[in-house]
Design an enzyme around this catalytic site. Structure first.
Site, mmCIF file in Angstrom:
data_model
loop_
_atom_site.group_PDB
_atom_site.id
_atom_site.type_symbol
_atom_site.label_atom_id
_atom_site.label_comp_id
_atom_site.label_asym_id
_atom_site.label_seq_id
_atom_site.Cartn_x
_atom_site.Cartn_y
_atom_site.Cartn_z
ATOM 1 N N LYS A 156 -22.738 -50.120 56.705
ATOM 2 C CA LYS A 156 -22.407 -50.812 55.451
ATOM 3 C C LYS A 156 -21.256 -50.033 54.818
ATOM 4 O O LYS A 156 -21.472 -49.047 54.112
ATOM 5 C CB LYS A 156 -23.628 -50.825 54.526
ATOM 6 C CG LYS A 156 -23.749 -52.046 53.634
ATOM 7 C CD LYS A 156 -22.631 -52.191 52.636
ATOM 8 C CE LYS A 156 -22.832 -51.286 51.434
ATOM 9 N NZ LYS A 156 -21.647 -51.317 50.544
ATOM 10 N N GLY A 207 -21.623 -40.737 49.651
ATOM 11 C CA GLY A 207 -21.328 -41.355 48.369
ATOM 12 C C GLY A 207 -21.712 -40.447 47.223
ATOM 13 O O GLY A 207 -21.772 -39.221 47.369
ATOM 14 N N GLU A 229 -24.453 -37.057 52.134
ATOM 15 C CA GLU A 229 -23.218 -36.298 51.917
ATOM 16 C C GLU A 229 -22.675 -36.760 50.578
ATOM 17 O O GLU A 229 -22.181 -37.883 50.448
ATOM 18 C CB GLU A 229 -22.223 -36.558 53.045
ATOM 19 C CG GLU A 229 -22.823 -36.185 54.380
ATOM 20 C CD GLU A 229 -21.821 -35.638 55.372
ATOM 21 O OE1 GLU A 229 -20.630 -35.908 55.226
ATOM 22 O OE2 GLU A 229 -22.247 -34.937 56.299
ATOM 23 N N LEU A 230 -22.761 -35.896 49.590
ATOM 24 C CA LEU A 230 -22.553 -36.326 48.202
ATOM 25 C C LEU A 230 -21.339 -35.642 47.589
ATOM 26 O O LEU A 230 -20.478 -35.138 48.288
ATOM 27 C CB LEU A 230 -23.845 -36.065 47.411
ATOM 28 C CG LEU A 230 -25.127 -36.620 48.068
ATOM 29 C CD1 LEU A 230 -26.362 -36.245 47.268
ATOM 30 C CD2 LEU A 230 -25.049 -38.127 48.257
ATOM 31 N N CYS A 263 -13.938 -35.726 48.399
ATOM 32 C CA CYS A 263 -15.183 -35.012 48.066
ATOM 33 C C CYS A 263 -14.904 -33.525 47.960
ATOM 34 O O CYS A 263 -15.549 -32.829 47.197
ATOM 35 C CB CYS A 263 -16.255 -35.303 49.100
ATOM 36 S SG CYS A 263 -15.740 -34.921 50.766
ATOM 37 N N GLU A 360 -18.270 -33.916 38.564
ATOM 38 C CA GLU A 360 -17.196 -34.336 39.463
ATOM 39 C C GLU A 360 -16.213 -35.258 38.720
ATOM 40 O O GLU A 360 -16.620 -36.204 38.063
ATOM 41 C CB GLU A 360 -17.795 -35.077 40.663
ATOM 42 C CG GLU A 360 -16.771 -35.387 41.728
ATOM 43 C CD GLU A 360 -17.390 -36.040 42.958
ATOM 44 O OE1 GLU A 360 -18.165 -37.004 42.814
ATOM 45 O OE2 GLU A 360 -17.097 -35.587 44.083
HETATM 46 P P1 NAD Z 1 -21.161 -44.750 45.680
HETATM 47 O O1 NAD Z 1 -22.391 -43.908 45.613
HETATM 48 O O2 NAD Z 1 -20.802 -45.559 44.490
HETATM 49 O O3 NAD Z 1 -21.257 -45.782 46.903
HETATM 50 C C1 NAD Z 1 -21.467 -45.355 48.222
HETATM 51 C C2 NAD Z 1 -22.087 -46.476 49.037
HETATM 52 O O4 NAD Z 1 -23.424 -46.716 48.577
HETATM 53 C C3 NAD Z 1 -21.357 -47.810 48.944
HETATM 54 O O5 NAD Z 1 -21.282 -48.363 50.230
HETATM 55 C C4 NAD Z 1 -22.248 -48.631 48.031
HETATM 56 O O6 NAD Z 1 -22.147 -50.011 48.233
HETATM 57 C C5 NAD Z 1 -23.623 -48.122 48.426
HETATM 58 N N1 NAD Z 1 -24.702 -48.316 47.445
HETATM 59 C C6 NAD Z 1 -24.600 -48.388 46.091
HETATM 60 N N2 NAD Z 1 -25.829 -48.539 45.548
HETATM 61 C C7 NAD Z 1 -26.716 -48.573 46.569
HETATM 62 C C8 NAD Z 1 -28.138 -48.704 46.649
HETATM 63 N N3 NAD Z 1 -28.902 -48.825 45.553
HETATM 64 N N4 NAD Z 1 -28.724 -48.678 47.867
HETATM 65 C C9 NAD Z 1 -27.976 -48.532 48.993
HETATM 66 N N5 NAD Z 1 -26.630 -48.418 48.981
HETATM 67 C C10 NAD Z 1 -26.004 -48.430 47.779
HETATM 68 O O7 NAD Z 1 -19.981 -43.750 46.074
HETATM 69 P P2 NAD Z 1 -18.438 -44.074 46.276
HETATM 70 O O8 NAD Z 1 -17.796 -44.350 44.959
HETATM 71 O O9 NAD Z 1 -18.257 -45.045 47.373
HETATM 72 O O10 NAD Z 1 -17.905 -42.665 46.840
HETATM 73 C C11 NAD Z 1 -17.490 -41.613 46.020
HETATM 74 C C12 NAD Z 1 -18.470 -40.462 46.109
HETATM 75 O O11 NAD Z 1 -18.656 -40.095 47.472
HETATM 76 C C13 NAD Z 1 -17.958 -39.206 45.435
HETATM 77 O O12 NAD Z 1 -19.002 -38.612 44.705
HETATM 78 C C14 NAD Z 1 -17.555 -38.308 46.611
HETATM 79 O O13 NAD Z 1 -17.591 -36.932 46.322
HETATM 80 C C15 NAD Z 1 -18.571 -38.692 47.625
HETATM 81 N N6 NAD Z 1 -18.125 -38.346 48.976
HETATM 82 C C16 NAD Z 1 -18.746 -37.322 49.615
HETATM 83 C C17 NAD Z 1 -18.326 -36.947 50.884
HETATM 84 C C18 NAD Z 1 -18.974 -35.809 51.606
HETATM 85 O O14 NAD Z 1 -18.692 -35.646 52.793
HETATM 86 N N7 NAD Z 1 -19.805 -35.001 50.974
HETATM 87 C C19 NAD Z 1 -17.276 -37.638 51.494
HETATM 88 C C20 NAD Z 1 -16.674 -38.692 50.807
HETATM 89 C C21 NAD Z 1 -17.112 -39.043 49.549
#
Ligand code: NAD
Length: 457
Positions: A156, A207, A229-230, A263, A360
């Protein structure tokens, strides 16, 4: 089915509208993927490797149009889109080379009568819920090793990088991966939630912390693998023996590359008081050279902010910091549309009472704090709920090692920053997550072990 509208964040224009998945289609796709997995696991590794090699060739062949698609839907500057795709090739090469030795059955004991072996078998059906900021990296960190090790994947992609997600699926299918073994689901958080309701054997998420918490709640009580991975609030300390100009140029790039939407972006900088003024001056000068503009232009360094909501976060952090005494040296407010724009922003006179130094930012803004000694720097670096990366700038390797040994972070950097290697595990401490991707561990994570006790007579 609510259709998914995809907009260009650089100008707000609608790119396209796609039919989205819903709970019924997700369940049907999960059942098909489950049914297809065993056959894929039975395919010899060499053939699975050949599929991934063909996928790599497809990325090379289509690189320009893939970069343009990513730039259009995320606002990433075109040169950085190409960099991501070229960087992906190295990751694929690592996985292709390492998978055989990493997953080969190991004989750990053999006395002629009794033999003991460790076998690595696929988890089964894995869910990959992904972010938009490096959609090829974070998508393929899971998809490629999961497929190589014989898993089926329900992927997804972020609703902000869906066209890229569909391209990943297209190229894998063209490369010979069966359709049901690699399925791309279209939609937002509700489709991700529907995916978590399926009987999957592992959940791999990239995310935000807030969504990570929801995901951990959704799978609680089910004994399946969960990787998160947050986000991060990644600190760097510049010691008094560092070259202030070189450190400033490196860290300005680490803070602002990808418009600060990484991230592992540098999110906090601590500078020894002896070189603080020189460092700040070089930092602001460097940031002044970063060209903001059309992400499709070759000379653009600062692109669009992908999610419009993030502009509120950035404005709020700047306002809070200023109200608590921070001094703004450049930037500091969202720019007029159309599209989502924020200029490179530098704040000094900052402290840890400010959200800017705690939460962040995920944008092109940075706080630079003066420190008096190493102990103060370490205490500040560790004053965080996150723990993704941290760095130290000094010519003295022993000092850097001693300092970085005390920092709670999954990756540490000496005289570099904002760097990921396929050969090293990528993981976070604290609220930056659990589990890991990349390295040989990031291949084994898609397997479970089976212990064989074999008596020959
Ligand atoms: P997000 O949490 O808004 O979304 C991530 C994914 O989760 C999307 O595909 C979204 O549709 C899905 N999602 C949302 N709600 C959900 C639910 N209730 N159940 C299941 N899936 C759901 O994050 P984003 O804006 O896409 O990404 C940015 C974040 O990601 C930043 O905090 C960044 O630091 C982090 N990030 C971390 C890494 C890492 O390797 N640690 C890498 C890249 C990005």
């Amino acid at each position: 089915m609510t259709p998914l509208a995809i907009h260009n964040p650089a100008n707000g224009q609608l790119i396209t509208t796609l039919p989205a998945d819903d709970a019924t289609s997700v369940a049907a796709k999960a059942a098909a993927a489950r049914a297809a997995q065993a056959q894929w696991a039975a395919v010899p590794l060499a053939r699975r490797q050949a599929c991934i090699e063909a996928f790599r060739a497809g990325v090379v062949r289509d690189l320009e149009s893939l970069a343009a698609t990513m730039t259009r839907e995320t606002g990433k500057p075109i040169r950085m889109s190409r960099n991501e795709l070229n960087g992906l090739l190295g990751r694929i090469d690592f996985f292709l080379k390492a998978v055989e030795s990493t997953t080969a059955t190991e004989t750990v004991y053999d006395d002629g009568g009794m033999k003991e072996q460790i076998q690595h078998t696929p988890l089964g059906l894995v869910a990959n819920i992904s972010a938009w900021n490096y959609p090829w990296f974070v998508g393929c960190n899971v998809i490629v090793p999961a497929l190589l090790t014989g898993n089926a994947v329900l992927y997804k992609p972020s609703e902000y990088a869906t066209l890229t997600g569909l391209e990943i699926a297209r190229l894998l299918h063209e490369a010979g991966v069966p359709k049901d073994v690699m399925t791309c689901l279209v939609g937002g958080g509700e489709v991700g939630a529907a995916l978590l309701a399926q009987q999957v054997d592992g959940v791999f998420f990239t995310g935000s912390v807030a969504t990570g918490q929801r995901i951990a709640q959704a799978v609680r009580g089910r004994f399946i693998k969960l990787q998160l991975e947050l986000g991060g609030k990644d600190p760097t300390y510049v010691c008094e023996d560092a070259d202030p100009k070189a450190a400033a140029e490196s860290l300005a790039d680490g803070a602002m590359y990808n418009t600060g939407q990484s991230c592992c972006s540098v999110e906090r900088i601590y500078v020894h008081e002896k070189i603080y003024d020189a460092f700040v001056s070089h930092f602001v000068k460097t940031v002044g050279t970063f060209k903001l503009g059309d992400p499709a232009s070759e000379d653009t360094y600062i692109g669009a902010i992908t999610r419009a909501q993030q502009l509120d976060v950035l404005d709020a952090q700047v306002a809070d910091a200023k109200a608590r005494g921070a001094v703004l040296l450049t930037g500091g407010a969202r720019m007029a549309g159309p599209g989502n724009w924020y200029p490179p922003t530098v704040l000094v006179n900052v402290d840890h009472s400010m959200a800017l130094m705690q939460e962040e930012s995920f944008g092109p803004i940075i706080g630079i704090q003066k420190v008096g000694n190493d102990a103060q720097a370490i205490a500040l670096m560790n004053d965080t709920r996150y723990g993704l990366t941290a760095g130290v700038y000094t010519p003295d390797e022993a000092r850097a090692r001693a300092l970085l040994a005390q920092v709670n972070a999954g990756s540490v950097y000496w005289n570099c920053c904002d760097r990921v290697s396929p050969r090293l595990p990528w993981s976070g401490y604290g609220d930056s997550g659990i589990g890991l991707t990349l390295s040989t561990y990031g291949i084994q994570t898609f397997c479970r072990t089976k212990a064989w006790h074999l008596r020959s007579a």
